[in-house]
Design an enzyme around this catalytic site. Structure first.
Site, PDB file in Angstrom:
ATOM      1  N   GLY A  13       0.835  -1.208   0.000  1.00  0.00           N
ATOM      2  CA  GLY A  13       0.000   0.000   0.000  1.00  0.00           C
ATOM      3  C   GLY A  13       0.861   1.247   0.000  1.00  0.00           C
ATOM      4  N   GLY A  17      -0.682   7.878   1.164  1.00  0.00           N
ATOM      5  CA  GLY A  17      -0.835   7.952   2.619  1.00  0.00           C
ATOM      6  C   GLY A  17       0.308   7.398   3.448  1.00  0.00           C
ATOM      7  N   TYR A 150     -15.013  -3.048   9.429  1.00  0.00           N
ATOM      8  CA  TYR A 150     -13.672  -2.450   9.410  1.00  0.00           C
ATOM      9  C   TYR A 150     -13.003  -2.637  10.774  1.00  0.00           C
ATOM     10  CZ  TYR A 150      -9.835   0.871   9.220  1.00  0.00           C
ATOM     11  OH  TYR A 150      -8.585   1.434   9.275  1.00  0.00           O
ATOM     12  N   LYS A 154      -9.554  -4.821  11.915  1.00  0.00           N
ATOM     13  CA  LYS A 154      -8.390  -4.241  12.596  1.00  0.00           C
ATOM     14  C   LYS A 154      -8.156  -4.892  13.958  1.00  0.00           C
ATOM     15  CE  LYS A 154      -6.980  -1.599   9.294  1.00  0.00           C
ATOM     16  NZ  LYS A 154      -5.685  -1.848   8.649  1.00  0.00           N
TER      17      LYS A 154
HETATM   18  N1  LIG Z   1      -6.081   7.286   7.697  1.00  0.00           N
HETATM   19  C1  LIG Z   1      -6.518   6.877   8.866  1.00  0.00           C
HETATM   20  O1  LIG Z   1      -7.224   7.610   9.595  1.00  0.00           O
HETATM   21  C2  LIG Z   1      -6.158   5.501   9.368  1.00  0.00           C
HETATM   22  C3  LIG Z   1      -6.345   5.235  10.723  1.00  0.00           C
HETATM   23  C4  LIG Z   1      -6.024   3.969  11.200  1.00  0.00           C
HETATM   24  C5  LIG Z   1      -5.518   3.012  10.356  1.00  0.00           C
HETATM   25  N2  LIG Z   1      -5.349   3.293   9.033  1.00  0.00           N
HETATM   26  C6  LIG Z   1      -4.818   2.208   8.189  1.00  0.00           C
HETATM   27  O2  LIG Z   1      -3.646   2.666   7.564  1.00  0.00           O
HETATM   28  C7  LIG Z   1      -3.408   1.899   6.383  1.00  0.00           C
HETATM   29  C8  LIG Z   1      -3.051   2.857   5.260  1.00  0.00           C
HETATM   30  O3  LIG Z   1      -4.165   3.702   4.996  1.00  0.00           O
HETATM   31  P1  LIG Z   1      -4.021   5.233   4.614  1.00  0.00           P
HETATM   32  O4  LIG Z   1      -4.671   6.011   5.686  1.00  0.00           O
HETATM   33  O5  LIG Z   1      -2.640   5.549   4.237  1.00  0.00           O
HETATM   34  O6  LIG Z   1      -5.035   5.288   3.352  1.00  0.00           O
HETATM   35  P2  LIG Z   1      -4.774   5.499   1.799  1.00  0.00           P
HETATM   36  O7  LIG Z   1      -4.113   6.818   1.561  1.00  0.00           O
HETATM   37  O8  LIG Z   1      -6.105   5.257   1.151  1.00  0.00           O
HETATM   38  O9  LIG Z   1      -3.755   4.329   1.410  1.00  0.00           O
HETATM   39  C9  LIG Z   1      -4.171   2.997   1.358  1.00  0.00           C
HETATM   40  C10 LIG Z   1      -3.136   2.175   0.596  1.00  0.00           C
HETATM   41  O10 LIG Z   1      -3.590   0.808   0.575  1.00  0.00           O
HETATM   42  C11 LIG Z   1      -3.511   0.325  -0.751  1.00  0.00           C
HETATM   43  N3  LIG Z   1      -4.509  -0.693  -1.022  1.00  0.00           N
HETATM   44  C12 LIG Z   1      -5.845  -0.653  -0.822  1.00  0.00           C
HETATM   45  N4  LIG Z   1      -6.424  -1.784  -1.274  1.00  0.00           N
HETATM   46  C13 LIG Z   1      -5.424  -2.549  -1.784  1.00  0.00           C
HETATM   47  C14 LIG Z   1      -5.356  -3.830  -2.404  1.00  0.00           C
HETATM   48  N5  LIG Z   1      -6.471  -4.569  -2.632  1.00  0.00           N
HETATM   49  N6  LIG Z   1      -4.162  -4.300  -2.796  1.00  0.00           N
HETATM   50  C15 LIG Z   1      -3.048  -3.574  -2.604  1.00  0.00           C
HETATM   51  N7  LIG Z   1      -3.026  -2.363  -2.017  1.00  0.00           N
HETATM   52  C16 LIG Z   1      -4.207  -1.859  -1.624  1.00  0.00           C
HETATM   53  C17 LIG Z   1      -3.691   1.546  -1.641  1.00  0.00           C
HETATM   54  O11 LIG Z   1      -3.009   1.353  -2.869  1.00  0.00           O
HETATM   55  P3  LIG Z   1      -3.694   1.084  -4.295  1.00  0.00           P
HETATM   56  O12 LIG Z   1      -5.043   1.767  -4.275  1.00  0.00           O
HETATM   57  O13 LIG Z   1      -2.731   1.666  -5.287  1.00  0.00           O
HETATM   58  O14 LIG Z   1      -3.781  -0.392  -4.384  1.00  0.00           O
HETATM   59  C18 LIG Z   1      -2.982   2.628  -0.842  1.00  0.00           C
HETATM   60  O15 LIG Z   1      -1.608   2.652  -1.174  1.00  0.00           O
HETATM   61  C19 LIG Z   1      -4.670   1.087   6.147  1.00  0.00           C
HETATM   62  O16 LIG Z   1      -4.450  -0.235   6.577  1.00  0.00           O
HETATM   63  C20 LIG Z   1      -5.701   1.764   7.035  1.00  0.00           C
HETATM   64  O17 LIG Z   1      -6.719   0.892   7.445  1.00  0.00           O
HETATM   65  C21 LIG Z   1      -5.645   4.514   8.519  1.00  0.00           C
END
Ligand SMILES: NC(=O)c1ccc[n+]([C@@H]2O[C@H](COP(=O)([O-])OP(=O)(O)OC[C@H]3O[C@@H](n4cnc5c(N)ncnc54)[C@H](OP(=O)(O)O)[C@@H]3O)[C@@H](O)[C@H]2O)c1
Length: 250
Positions: A13, A17, A150, A154
Site C-alpha cells: 500500500g 498515505g 472495518y 483491525k
Molecule cells: N487514515 C486513517 O485515519 C487511518 C487510521 C487507522 C488506520 N489506518 C490504516 O492505515 C493503512 C493505510 O491507509 P491510509 O490512511 O494511508 O489510506 P490510503 O491513503 O487510502 O492508502 C491505502 C493504501 O492501501 C492500498 N490498497 C488498498 N487496497 C489494496 C489492495 N487490494 N491491494 C493492494 N493495495 C491496496 C492503496 O493502494 P492502491 O489503491 O494503489 O492499491 C494505498 O496505497 C490502512 O491499513 C488503514 O486501514 C488509517
C-alpha cells in the site's frame, strides 16, 4: 551510519498515505525498499522520485495467488515487512452495509495480510534481525457506529500481531501493531466511495495526524535496539479522544 542503511523493507500500500510516507522515511534512513500497490502510475512516480533504492511491484492484496507468487519470487528476503495496505469501505450500520464492501475489507485487511506474512515468515524467522509492522487502527479497540466490519478486521490485525509474537519467541523477529487514529490521507475518500467533499469535511477544523507522523513512529520503532519489542502503539491526534457510552432512552 544512517538508521536503516543495511536493511531491505517491503511496504504494501505504498502508493498513498501512510505507506508512501513510510517508504520515504525508510529511504531517508538509508534502507532499500520494495514498494507495492495496485496503481502502477503511482508506483512509477515513487520510483522516479526516490530512485534506484526503490523497487516497485503491482500487487493486489486480495489476489492470494498473486501474493504468494510475489513473495516466493523475491530474490532477497526483506528484513522489514510493513503490512500497511488496507481500507475501510462504507459508514452504514451493519443492517444496511454492503456485503461486497465487507468482503473487500476482509480480503484486503485480513486475508491479504496473513497470506503475505505466512509466505515470508519462514524466510524472515532465521534472520539475525527482522521486523513485522502491521498497520491496525484504533477502530480495532474502540467500537463506533458504522465501524462494524472495518473495526473487526483491525481487531484481527492487532490480535494476529500479538499472536505472531507468541509464535516467534526465540527468533529475532520483532512484531508491532501500529494503531493510528484520525490521519488525513486518501482513507476517507476511499471509505466514502470517492466523495471528495464529504471526505474533506472529516478533517475540517481538526489538527489531525499526518501520514508523516505515523511514518515517524514506525521509523522510531525500527530504530530501537534489537532486543526491544514494542507490542502495540496507539496514536491519536490531541484533538481526538473517546466518546461516552451511548444510551438509548425510549
Ligand atoms: N487514515 C486513517 O485515519 C487511518 C487510521 C487507522 C488506520 N489506518 C490504516 O492505515 C493503512 C493505510 O491507509 P491510509 O490512511 O494511508 O489510506 P490510503 O491513503 O487510502 O492508502 C491505502 C493504501 O492501501 C492500498 N490498497 C488498498 N487496497 C489494496 C489492495 N487490494 N491491494 C493492494 N493495495 C491496496 C492503496 O493502494 P492502491 O489503491 O494503489 O492499491 C494505498 O496505497 C490502512 O491499513 C488503514 O486501514 C488509517
Amino acid at each position: 551510519m544512517a538508521a536503516y542503511s543495511d536493511r531491505l523493507a517491503l511496504v504494501t500500500g505504498a502508493t498513498s498515505g501512510i505507506g508512501e510516507a513510510t517508504v520515504q522515511k525508510l529511504v531517508d534512513g538509508g534502507a532499500r525498499v520494495i514498494a507495492t500497490g495496485r496503481r502502477q502510475e503511482r508506483l512509477n512516480a515513487l520510483k522516479d522520485r526516490l530512485g534506484e533504492v526503490v523497487e516497485t511491484a503491482v500487487l493486489d492484496m486480495t489476489d492470494t495467488a498473486a501474493v504468494k507468487a510475489f513473495a516466493d519470487g523475491l530474490g532477497e528476503t526483506p528484513d522489514i515487512l510493513v503490512n500497511n495496505a488496507g481500507l475501510a469501505l462504507g459508514v452504514q450500520g451493519a443492517d444496511e452495509a454492503s456485503l461486497d464492501d465487507w468482503d473487500r475489507m476482509i480480503d484486503t485487511n485480513i486475508r491479504g495480510l496473513v497470506h503475505l506474512t505466512r509466505a515470508l515468515l519462514p524466510r524472515m524467522k532465521p534472520l539475525d534481525r527482522a521486523d513485522v509492522i502491521n498497520i491496525s487502527s484504533v477502530a480495532g479497540s474502540y467500537p463506533y457506529p458504522g465501524g462494524n466490519a472495518y473495526g473487526g478486521t483491525k481487531a484481527f490485525v492487532t490480535q494476529f500481531s500479538l499472536n505472531l509474537r507468541a509464535d516467534l519467541l526465540g527468533s529475532k523477529v520483532r512484531v508491532t501493531s501500529v494503531e493510528p487514529g484520525l490521519t488525513e490521507t486518501e482513507f476517507s475518500e476511499v471509505r466514502l466511495h470517492g466523495d471528495k467533499s464529504s471526505a474533506a469535511k472529516i478533517y475540517d477544523g481538526t489538527d489531525n495526524l499526518t501520514a508523516q507522523d505515523i511514518a515517524r513512529v514506525i521509523g522510531d520503532i525500527l530504530a530501537l535496539p534489537p532486543h526491544v519489542n514494542i507490542n502495540r502503539v496507539e496514536i491519536m491526534p490531541v484533538c481526538q479522544a473517546f466518546s461516552p457510552f451511548a444510551i438509548h432512552r425510549s
